[in-house]
Scaffold this motif. Structure first.
Motif, mmCIF file in Angstrom:
data_model
loop_
_atom_site.group_PDB
_atom_site.id
_atom_site.type_symbol
_atom_site.label_atom_id
_atom_site.label_comp_id
_atom_site.label_asym_id
_atom_site.label_seq_id
_atom_site.Cartn_x
_atom_site.Cartn_y
_atom_site.Cartn_z
ATOM 1 N N MET A 63 0.827 -1.198 0.000
ATOM 2 C CA MET A 63 0.000 0.000 0.000
ATOM 3 C C MET A 63 0.868 1.258 0.000
ATOM 4 O O MET A 63 2.070 1.205 0.302
ATOM 5 N N SER A 64 0.255 2.378 -0.313
ATOM 6 C CA SER A 64 0.938 3.662 -0.211
ATOM 7 C C SER A 64 1.129 4.028 1.262
ATOM 8 O O SER A 64 0.444 3.505 2.143
ATOM 9 N N HIS A 65 2.057 4.944 1.513
ATOM 10 C CA HIS A 65 2.310 5.364 2.896
ATOM 11 C C HIS A 65 1.056 5.981 3.515
ATOM 12 O O HIS A 65 0.745 5.734 4.685
ATOM 13 N N VAL A 66 0.333 6.775 2.736
ATOM 14 C CA VAL A 66 -0.838 7.439 3.303
ATOM 15 C C VAL A 66 -1.951 6.440 3.573
ATOM 16 O O VAL A 66 -2.691 6.572 4.559
ATOM 17 N N ALA A 67 -2.083 5.391 2.756
ATOM 18 C CA ALA A 67 -3.077 4.349 3.022
ATOM 19 C C ALA A 67 -2.734 3.606 4.305
ATOM 20 O O ALA A 67 -3.619 3.276 5.104
ATOM 21 N N ALA A 68 -1.457 3.341 4.511
ATOM 22 C CA ALA A 68 -1.036 2.667 5.745
ATOM 23 C C ALA A 68 -1.387 3.514 6.963
ATOM 24 O O ALA A 68 -1.852 2.999 7.987
ATOM 25 N N ARG A 69 -1.202 4.799 6.844
ATOM 26 C CA ARG A 69 -1.455 5.697 7.985
ATOM 27 C C ARG A 69 -2.951 5.870 8.254
ATOM 28 O O ARG A 69 -3.389 5.825 9.414
ATOM 29 N N LEU A 70 -3.747 6.037 7.192
ATOM 30 C CA LEU A 70 -5.148 6.394 7.390
ATOM 31 C C LEU A 70 -6.085 5.197 7.460
ATOM 32 O O LEU A 70 -7.147 5.278 8.082
ATOM 33 N N VAL A 71 -5.711 4.074 6.830
ATOM 34 C CA VAL A 71 -6.615 2.926 6.769
ATOM 35 C C VAL A 71 -6.162 1.793 7.680
ATOM 36 O O VAL A 71 -6.946 1.262 8.471
ATOM 37 N N VAL A 72 -4.889 1.403 7.579
ATOM 38 C CA VAL A 72 -4.432 0.188 8.248
ATOM 39 C C VAL A 72 -4.029 0.438 9.708
ATOM 40 O O VAL A 72 -4.415 -0.333 10.599
ATOM 41 N N ALA A 73 -3.270 1.472 9.952
ATOM 42 C CA ALA A 73 -2.794 1.725 11.319
ATOM 43 C C ALA A 73 -3.923 1.788 12.355
ATOM 44 O O ALA A 73 -3.794 1.214 13.450
ATOM 45 N N PRO A 74 -5.063 2.449 12.059
ATOM 46 C CA PRO A 74 -6.109 2.534 13.080
ATOM 47 C C PRO A 74 -6.762 1.205 13.449
ATOM 48 O O PRO A 74 -7.350 1.104 14.525
ATOM 49 N N LEU A 75 -6.693 0.198 12.549
ATOM 50 C CA LEU A 75 -7.380 -1.057 12.854
ATOM 51 C C LEU A 75 -6.437 -2.243 13.068
ATOM 52 O O LEU A 75 -6.872 -3.359 13.346
ATOM 53 N N MET A 76 -5.123 -2.024 12.954
ATOM 54 C CA MET A 76 -4.177 -3.131 13.014
ATOM 55 C C MET A 76 -4.265 -3.912 14.323
ATOM 56 O O MET A 76 -4.362 -5.142 14.331
ATOM 57 N N ALA A 77 -4.226 -3.204 15.448
ATOM 58 C CA ALA A 77 -4.226 -3.888 16.745
ATOM 59 C C ALA A 77 -5.517 -4.680 16.940
ATOM 60 O O ALA A 77 -5.497 -5.817 17.424
ATOM 61 N N ARG A 78 -6.649 -4.094 16.553
ATOM 62 C CA ARG A 78 -7.921 -4.783 16.729
ATOM 63 C C ARG A 78 -8.010 -6.009 15.841
ATOM 64 O O ARG A 78 -8.520 -7.057 16.234
ATOM 65 N N PHE A 79 -7.469 -5.914 14.612
ATOM 66 C CA PHE A 79 -7.496 -7.050 13.691
ATOM 67 C C PHE A 79 -6.655 -8.207 14.227
ATOM 68 O O PHE A 79 -7.088 -9.361 14.234
ATOM 69 N N LEU A 80 -5.453 -7.899 14.699
ATOM 70 C CA LEU A 80 -4.571 -8.950 15.212
ATOM 71 C C LEU A 80 -5.131 -9.585 16.486
ATOM 72 O O LEU A 80 -4.933 -10.780 16.730
ATOM 73 N N THR A 81 -5.825 -8.803 17.278
ATOM 74 C CA THR A 81 -6.450 -9.355 18.479
ATOM 75 C C THR A 81 -7.620 -10.267 18.122
ATOM 76 O O THR A 81 -7.798 -11.337 18.714
ATOM 77 N N ALA A 82 -8.396 -9.858 17.140
ATOM 78 C CA ALA A 82 -9.559 -10.649 16.734
ATOM 79 C C ALA A 82 -9.169 -11.937 16.021
ATOM 80 O O ALA A 82 -9.891 -12.937 16.096
#
Length: 298
Positions: free
Chosen positions: A100-119
């Motif tokens: 992904m682009s850097h901005v996609a990583a910051r705005l889309v993936v970073a906010p949900l990463m921890a919750r996804f890995l926990t789930a």
């Protein structure tokens, strides 16, 4: 013998896909020497040369090309069969590789990463940030995340983020006493912070109002390659920058930055997750898509 044949065939397909023993090894988690051993074993088993190797290049022989053509549908079916078995698990598993682009990583993936890995504790997540338009198939990624205009037409694209818009921004101190900005062409009277893509192309700032679309080739003394550097240069009062509202919104609310030409900055579709049309969506990828869309709608 069957296990050896499958591992050798997998190594051969990876080398053919990447044109590199090193990259094939990285994909399969093997050393370059192990890949070479597998290819040599397959060639001895078949009695033909499959790959021509030099110090600078790797190329398939005619026999290698023919074998690859015969193997591709078989490997595709094998991958589908293994993914289908994964559906029988109570929870998705495996490694999900996203480009992904850097901005996609910051705005889309970073906010949900921890919750996804926990789930999904059985899923490993590999994220590669790359502002060039990477070949996600050739590089072995499950999917990519970018804006729609950057996605190849032969991909399945799924919206996973809210609408976005770009904003021209500057500090109040920079704007004070300088020519007012009523129209995008007025930017040509200002020092702007330019952005250069990995391809070498300079970004022309995009504006739209009442059906009129403009691309402004702004001028300025500073050219950067990331939104982070654009933002810092703008905050330092160097000039006017162009960034994402989702990145600069808080700074505007705090009064540290001012948005200019807002009536020329409409919203447009947000980020899209995309993957090859012919590839079955793995349970891990489906779980990620579902969570991303759920986050967007909440």
């Amino acid at each position: 013998m069957l296990t050896d044949n499958l591992s050798h065939v997998s190594a051969f397909a990876a080398v053919a896909r990447h044109g590199s023993f090193r990259k094939a090894g990285a994909e399969l988690g093997l050393s370059t020497s192990a890949i070479s051993y597998a290819i040599r074993g397959l060639e001895e088993r078949l009695g033909v040369n499959l790959i021509n190797r030099t110090t600078r290049s790797v190329a398939l022989t005619d026999a290698g090309q023919r074998l690859l053509e015969r193997l591709q549908p078989v490997l595709h079916d094998l991958g589908d069969a293994l993914e289908e078995m994964n559906n029988f698990r109570a929870t998705p598993t495996g490694t999900l590789r996203l480009n992904m682009s850097h901005v996609a990583a910051r705005l889309v993936v970073a906010p949900l990463m921890a919750r996804f890995l926990t789930a999904y504790p059985d899923i490993a997540l590999e994220i590669v940030e790359d502002d060039s338009l990477a070949d996600i198939v050739g590089l072995g990624f499950d999917a990519g995340i970018r804006f729609q205009e950057s996605i190849p037409e032969d991909m399945v694209a799924v919206p996973i983020g809210p609408a976005q818009r770009g904003l021209a921004i500057a500090t109040p101190d920079y704007l004070e006493g300088r020519p007012p900005l009523h129209h995008p062409n007025d930017l040509l009277d200002h020092n702007c912070i330019r952005h250069r893509f990995p391809s070498g192309r300079l970004y022309k700032w995009e504006f739209e109002k009442d059906g009129t679309r403009l691309e402004i080739d702004v001028k300025g003394r500073v050219t950067v390659s990331t939104l982070e550097r654009t933002l810092q240069a703008a905050l330092d009062g160097i000039g006017i920058g162009f960034s994402m509202e989702a990145i600069v919104g808080d700074l505007i609310d705090q009064g540290r930055l001012v948005a200019v030409l807002e009536d020329w900055c409409p919203y447009y579709p947000g980020f899209m997750l995309y993957y090859p049309r012919q590839r079955r969506t793995s349970p891990a990828l489906r779980a990620f898509i579902d969570m991303a869309r759920e986050t967007t709608s909440s």
